[in-house]
Design an enzyme around this catalytic site. Structure first.
Site, PDB file in Angstrom:
ATOM      1  N   CYS A   2      49.967  -6.893 -23.878  1.00  0.00           N
ATOM      2  CA  CYS A   2      48.984  -6.241 -23.016  1.00  0.00           C
ATOM      3  C   CYS A   2      48.224  -5.197 -23.829  1.00  0.00           C
ATOM      4  O   CYS A   2      48.807  -4.463 -24.624  1.00  0.00           O
ATOM      5  CB  CYS A   2      49.590  -5.547 -21.807  1.00  0.00           C
ATOM      6  SG  CYS A   2      50.457  -6.632 -20.679  1.00  0.00           S
ATOM      7  N   ARG A  27      46.762  -8.956 -28.145  1.00  0.00           N
ATOM      8  CA  ARG A  27      47.994  -8.449 -27.530  1.00  0.00           C
ATOM      9  C   ARG A  27      48.372  -9.201 -26.254  1.00  0.00           C
ATOM     10  O   ARG A  27      49.443  -8.984 -25.691  1.00  0.00           O
ATOM     11  CB  ARG A  27      47.848  -6.963 -27.200  1.00  0.00           C
ATOM     12  CG  ARG A  27      47.535  -6.098 -28.389  1.00  0.00           C
ATOM     13  CD  ARG A  27      47.360  -4.671 -27.958  1.00  0.00           C
ATOM     14  NE  ARG A  27      48.597  -4.104 -27.481  1.00  0.00           N
ATOM     15  CZ  ARG A  27      49.492  -3.510 -28.248  1.00  0.00           C
ATOM     16  NH1 ARG A  27      49.270  -3.398 -29.535  1.00  0.00           N
ATOM     17  NH2 ARG A  27      50.591  -3.026 -27.739  1.00  0.00           N
ATOM     18  N   TRP A  73      49.438  -9.879 -20.914  1.00  0.00           N
ATOM     19  CA  TRP A  73      50.413 -10.896 -21.287  1.00  0.00           C
ATOM     20  C   TRP A  73      51.480 -10.815 -20.204  1.00  0.00           C
ATOM     21  O   TRP A  73      52.192  -9.805 -20.097  1.00  0.00           O
ATOM     22  CB  TRP A  73      51.005 -10.578 -22.661  1.00  0.00           C
ATOM     23  CG  TRP A  73      51.912 -11.647 -23.191  1.00  0.00           C
ATOM     24  CD1 TRP A  73      51.553 -12.753 -23.903  1.00  0.00           C
ATOM     25  CD2 TRP A  73      53.338 -11.711 -23.064  1.00  0.00           C
ATOM     26  NE1 TRP A  73      52.659 -13.499 -24.224  1.00  0.00           N
ATOM     27  CE2 TRP A  73      53.768 -12.879 -23.719  1.00  0.00           C
ATOM     28  CE3 TRP A  73      54.298 -10.900 -22.449  1.00  0.00           C
ATOM     29  CZ2 TRP A  73      55.110 -13.258 -23.788  1.00  0.00           C
ATOM     30  CZ3 TRP A  73      55.633 -11.274 -22.520  1.00  0.00           C
ATOM     31  CH2 TRP A  73      56.032 -12.445 -23.188  1.00  0.00           C
ATOM     32  N   ASN A  99      51.127  -1.371 -19.651  1.00  0.00           N
ATOM     33  CA  ASN A  99      51.703  -2.246 -20.665  1.00  0.00           C
ATOM     34  C   ASN A  99      53.182  -1.910 -20.738  1.00  0.00           C
ATOM     35  O   ASN A  99      53.537  -0.764 -20.985  1.00  0.00           O
ATOM     36  CB  ASN A  99      51.001  -1.988 -22.012  1.00  0.00           C
ATOM     37  CG  ASN A  99      51.719  -2.611 -23.195  1.00  0.00           C
ATOM     38  OD1 ASN A  99      52.463  -3.574 -23.024  1.00  0.00           O
ATOM     39  ND2 ASN A  99      51.493  -2.065 -24.375  1.00  0.00           N
ATOM     40  N   LYS A 488      55.195 -21.310 -38.451  1.00  0.00           N
ATOM     41  CA  LYS A 488      53.718 -21.303 -38.422  1.00  0.00           C
ATOM     42  C   LYS A 488      53.212 -22.563 -37.736  1.00  0.00           C
ATOM     43  O   LYS A 488      52.338 -22.506 -36.898  1.00  0.00           O
ATOM     44  CB  LYS A 488      53.116 -21.252 -39.828  1.00  0.00           C
ATOM     45  CG  LYS A 488      52.944 -19.953 -40.575  1.00  0.00           C
ATOM     46  CD  LYS A 488      52.267 -18.824 -39.905  1.00  0.00           C
ATOM     47  CE  LYS A 488      53.162 -18.134 -38.933  1.00  0.00           C
ATOM     48  NZ  LYS A 488      53.684 -16.847 -39.196  1.00  0.00           N
ATOM     49  N   GLU A 491      54.031 -22.669 -33.886  1.00  0.00           N
ATOM     50  CA  GLU A 491      53.392 -21.691 -32.993  1.00  0.00           C
ATOM     51  C   GLU A 491      51.896 -21.918 -32.817  1.00  0.00           C
ATOM     52  O   GLU A 491      51.346 -21.575 -31.781  1.00  0.00           O
ATOM     53  CB  GLU A 491      53.683 -20.248 -33.421  1.00  0.00           C
ATOM     54  CG  GLU A 491      53.031 -19.803 -34.692  1.00  0.00           C
ATOM     55  CD  GLU A 491      53.373 -18.364 -35.054  1.00  0.00           C
ATOM     56  OE1 GLU A 491      53.533 -17.534 -34.156  1.00  0.00           O
ATOM     57  OE2 GLU A 491      53.463 -18.088 -36.262  1.00  0.00           O
ATOM     58  N   LYS A 606      50.645 -10.775 -29.938  1.00  0.00           N
ATOM     59  CA  LYS A 606      50.874 -10.263 -31.290  1.00  0.00           C
ATOM     60  C   LYS A 606      51.980  -9.219 -31.337  1.00  0.00           C
ATOM     61  O   LYS A 606      52.768  -9.172 -32.259  1.00  0.00           O
ATOM     62  CB  LYS A 606      49.556  -9.652 -31.783  1.00  0.00           C
ATOM     63  CG  LYS A 606      49.596  -9.169 -33.193  1.00  0.00           C
ATOM     64  CD  LYS A 606      49.194 -10.264 -34.138  1.00  0.00           C
ATOM     65  CE  LYS A 606      49.398  -9.916 -35.572  1.00  0.00           C
ATOM     66  NZ  LYS A 606      49.872 -11.055 -36.352  1.00  0.00           N
TER      67      LYS A 606
END
Ligand code: F6R
Length: 611
Positions: A2, A27, A73, A99, A488, A491, A606
């Protein structure tokens, strides 16, 4: 997780907020919303990306010089219009963005429901703003006090911003466990989850501490602790340039960040190695040089990609400094009762410096008396502020959700640390250190050369975009590289991928191998080269498709593999720094060809500020 932005001042708030949300979209990106004070308190919100919110409000005239915005998020409540932030109180006079997680929201909600509160969303955040409203109504205190009382009663993590229809010239911000930065301008203040939305307006920032509440007016900022004591804020100067936050001609942030690695590794080495003298200098931990001589054990704690960097660190520190190292997932470590003594050194690795599990693991180790070092990228984040000492990675802002340049910078710091500890403990001859550091100094150039295989990697990626599974294998310090390659790929391209130590393949994964299974080997010319060749043969014997990362000029693997990607030859200690590059590019191109959003992969964020 968030992103939060707020503004109070003399400019139009909407453009500042929407641009800030775009910067913070890494985020979280499942819904977005804004609140503006324009004669009245107005709220607009929408499921989807920040661009969906922009479309939603594009025909409206949004005015006002006080406002806030949120990109979400989801934790409590599925992504939807009604669960998007801001959330309002029952009388619509208060509105909040948040958040974090309010852990005791269910109990508070029950009490509020019994008093007749009606909720419009499934979120913990809406409960918090109703709780503030309820305290105000029940006790008659003003908004500032009601927020303070509420925050004393909630359990969990939060960074919140609150606006009130009755107090149009006030914004209240508070934090506990989730980041919050306040930008200080001329009769204006900016609020954000990190400094990226603020940097183009002011370089002066205050990092709010846990349990602090900021009462922000256009020409006044008052910070108090939740026990009501006034705090004197420290104003930091940002060392962040605007161009670092832009794509700079690349199609995606991830690609830009992959290509930045020669620079980011060089920045990480700068001023820290003196190859001709055979000396490593790490200013951030120099006060602990003595402690390092006698340290019994090192415990590395981290999550995800940072944990993979930790595994590379284990190889290097044990090899060169001869100190036993354990690498732990922070999320597991914090819920065990780990045995830690004052003679242990704990190293927390985190790009964001905000990961909730890593923070909690640090607190636990601190309580048990360990010395804690941090290896972080984001300057001024919570982890570097809570550790005893540390080394910044200096990779610059990493905006692509999949970590790339932060990983190689973390590995660079761990390499330096291994040599630094070896040097303190007298485990390495000066002449050897001269050799190693001379070679380390050349790594940025080798990374630059490794990037030249981009076109070849793109061709290889095209051959397996339809695959559903993939195996990554490596030995020694190339095993964590295999893990990182697999992470990697999965995702950002959503292809199932596993990383394994190459020799472990025989103990299970070999059963998966058939004509359709790409197996990616890290097969550079180092101590386990011959052994890896045997593993390649085992895969070929079962008709697996082999893609091998090999040293320039290799002939043996070339004869066996279906595809090879050459990287410059380097000392074993530095292979992870170079071998990671083609794997990043392979994931990137595969994901792009599969039509995936590489910078914002589904379900990810992230900075994982919830456990
Ligand atoms: C993967 C990735 C994550 C992070 C993990 C820890 O590409 O980025 O696995 O590495 O969430 O984050 P930090 O390093 O910020 O603690």
């Amino acid at each position: 997780m968030c992103g939060i932005v707020g503004y109070i001042g003399h400019r139009d708030a909407y453009p500042i907020i929407i641009k800030g949300l775009q910067r913070l979209e890494y985020r979280g990106y499942d819904s977005a919303g804004i609140a503006l004070f324009d004669k009245d308190l107005k709220v607009y919100k929408k499921a989807g990306k920040v661009s969906d919110l922009e479309n939603f409000v594009k025909d409206l005239k949004l005015e006002g010089s006080v406002g806030m915005g949120h990109t979400r998020w989801a934790t409590h409540g599925a992504p939807s219009d009604r669960n998007s932030h801001p959330h309002s109180s029952g009388d619509r006079k208060l509105t909040i963005i948040h958040n974090g997680i309010i852990e005791n929201y269910a109990t508070i909600k029950e009490t509020l429901l019994a008093k007749g509160h009606v909720f419009k969303s499934d979120t913990d955040t809406e409960v918090l703003i109703h709780f503030v409203e309820d305290i105000q109504k029940e006790t008659g205190v003003d908004l500032r006090e009601a927020v303070r009382i509420a925050l004393n009663k909630v359990i969990g993590a939060y960074a919140i911003v609150i606006m009130s229809a009755d107090e149009p010239d006030l914004v209240i911000a508070a934090r506990k466990g989730s980041p919050m930065v306040i930008g200080v301008g001329q009769k204006e203040y900016f609020i954000a989850s990190d400094a990226t939305p603020i940097v183009e307006y002011t370089k002066n920032v205050i990092y709010l501490n846990d349990n602090e509440i900021a009462y922000i007016e256009r020409d006044n900022l008052l910070i108090k602790n939740i026990d009501n004591t006034v705090q004197i804020p420290y104003i930091h100067e940002l060392d962040l340039k605007l161009e670092m936050l832009e794509k700079g001609g690349y199609e995606h942030f991830m690609l830009k960040e992959i290509y930045e690695q020669p620079r980011s590794i060089r920045d990480c080495l700068r001023g820290r190695i003196y190859p001709q003298e055979g000396k490593v200098q790490l200013g951030g931990i120099k006060e602990y040089a003595e402690k390092l001589k006698n340290v019994d054990r090192i415990i590395i704690i981290a999550c995800g990609t940072s944990w993979h960097a930790g595994l590379v660190g284990e190889y290097l520190i044990e090899e060169y400094a001869r100190v036993p190292v354990e690498v732990e997932y922070a999320s597991e470590f914090r819920y065990r009762n780990p045995i830690i003594s004052e003679r242990d050194l704990v190293i927390a690795i985190s790009q964001s410096g905000e990961t909730a599990d890593t923070m909690a693991a640090i607190e636990l180790a601190k309580e048990k008396g360990a010395t804690i070092f941090g290896i972080c990228n984001v300057v001024g984040a919570s982890i570097p502020r809570t550790t005893h000492a540390g080394v910044y990675t200096h990779a610059g802002p990493e905006i692509g959700v999949a970590s790339t340049k932060a990983f190689t910078a973390q590995v660079t710091v761990l390499t330096l640390l291994a040599f630094y500890i070896a040097q303190q403990r007298g485990m390495i001859a000066q002449s050897k250190l001269v050799e190693y550091l001379t070679e380390l100094n050349e790594i940025p150039e080798l990374v630059e050369r490794a990037l030249k295989s981009n076109d070849r990697i793109k061709e290889i990626a095209a051959t397996f975009i339809k695959t559903n599974n993939c195996l990554f294998l490596g030995r020694g310090s190339s095993f964590p590289v295999a893990l990182e390659g697999a992470l990697k790929l999965k995702e950002i391209s959503y292809i199932h991928a596993e990383g394994y130590p190459a020799a472990e393949m025989k103990h299970g994964p070999i059963a998966l191998i058939d004509e359709a299974m790409p197996v990616i080997f890290i097969a550079t010319k180092n101590s386990s080269y011959e052994k890896v060749i045997s593993n390649i043969q085992e895969v070929k014997a079962r008709k697996g498709r082999v893609i091998a990362i090999v040293s320039e000029g290799d002939v043996d693997v070339k004869e066996m593999a279906d595809y090879v990607i050459e990287i410059p030859q380097t000392h074993e200690a530095f292979v992870p720094l170079v071998a990671t590059i083609p794997l990043q590019l392979l994931s990137y191109h595969t994901a792009v060809m599969r039509g995936c959003n590489v910078d914002q992969p589904r379900n990810l964020a992230k900075s994982v500020t919830v456990e």
